[in-house]
Motif scaffolding. Structure first.
Motif, PDB file in Angstrom:
ATOM      1  N   LEU A  53      56.431  46.645  43.402  1.00 56.70           N
ATOM      2  CA  LEU A  53      55.860  46.942  42.089  1.00 56.70           C
ATOM      3  C   LEU A  53      54.336  46.959  42.168  1.00 56.70           C
ATOM      4  O   LEU A  53      53.681  47.871  41.662  1.00 56.70           O
ATOM      5  CB  LEU A  53      56.328  45.907  41.062  1.00 56.70           C
ATOM      6  N   LEU A 108      53.076  50.077  43.972  1.00 61.49           N
ATOM      7  CA  LEU A 108      53.100  51.243  43.086  1.00 61.49           C
ATOM      8  C   LEU A 108      51.904  51.223  42.146  1.00 61.49           C
ATOM      9  O   LEU A 108      51.276  52.262  41.908  1.00 61.49           O
ATOM     10  CB  LEU A 108      54.391  51.268  42.261  1.00 61.49           C
ATOM     11  N   ASN A 109      51.593  50.049  41.632  1.00 62.38           N
ATOM     12  CA  ASN A 109      50.465  49.919  40.720  1.00 62.38           C
ATOM     13  C   ASN A 109      49.148  50.221  41.449  1.00 62.38           C
ATOM     14  O   ASN A 109      48.308  50.971  40.942  1.00 62.38           O
ATOM     15  CB  ASN A 109      50.429  48.518  40.116  1.00 62.38           C
ATOM     16  N   LEU A 115      52.505  53.555  39.178  1.00 60.56           N
ATOM     17  CA  LEU A 115      53.335  52.788  38.251  1.00 60.56           C
ATOM     18  C   LEU A 115      53.223  53.309  36.823  1.00 60.56           C
ATOM     19  O   LEU A 115      54.232  53.475  36.149  1.00 60.56           O
ATOM     20  CB  LEU A 115      52.973  51.297  38.310  1.00 60.56           C
TER      21      LEU A 115
END
Length: 85
Positions: A70, A73-74, A79
């Motif tokens: 996560l 992705l950010n 994200l």
């Protein structure tokens, strides 16, 4: 806004980190606590392709992975794009 689901355990630091990132982005998510195991844990393992660690995160039904996934992705700027769908 995308449907975000996260499987967690009560004392999991990675879970807190992932939830914090989502909260910072204003994301409303559905949390399933699997601390005590049971059928929801088995559901998570099946959905996550055999992964047994937490958190396991899904956006619009697609498996994203765990906390590090996560965050990656950010960091890559992807994200927000997933969350906007």
């Amino acid at each position: 806004m995308a449907k975000v689901e996260i499987y967690t355990k009560f004392t999991c630091g990675y879970c807190f980190r992932a939830k914090g990132l989502l909260k910072d982005k204003g994301v409303v998510f559905e949390e399933t606590d699997i601390t005590m195991g049971g059928p929801k844990r088995e559901e998570m393992i099946q959905r996550a392709g055999g992964r047994t660690t937490v958190p396991q995160i899904f956006i619009n039904g697609d498996h994203i992975g765990g906390s590090d996934d996560l965050a990656s992705l950010n960091d890559a700027g992807k994200l927000d794009e997933l969350l906007a769908v």
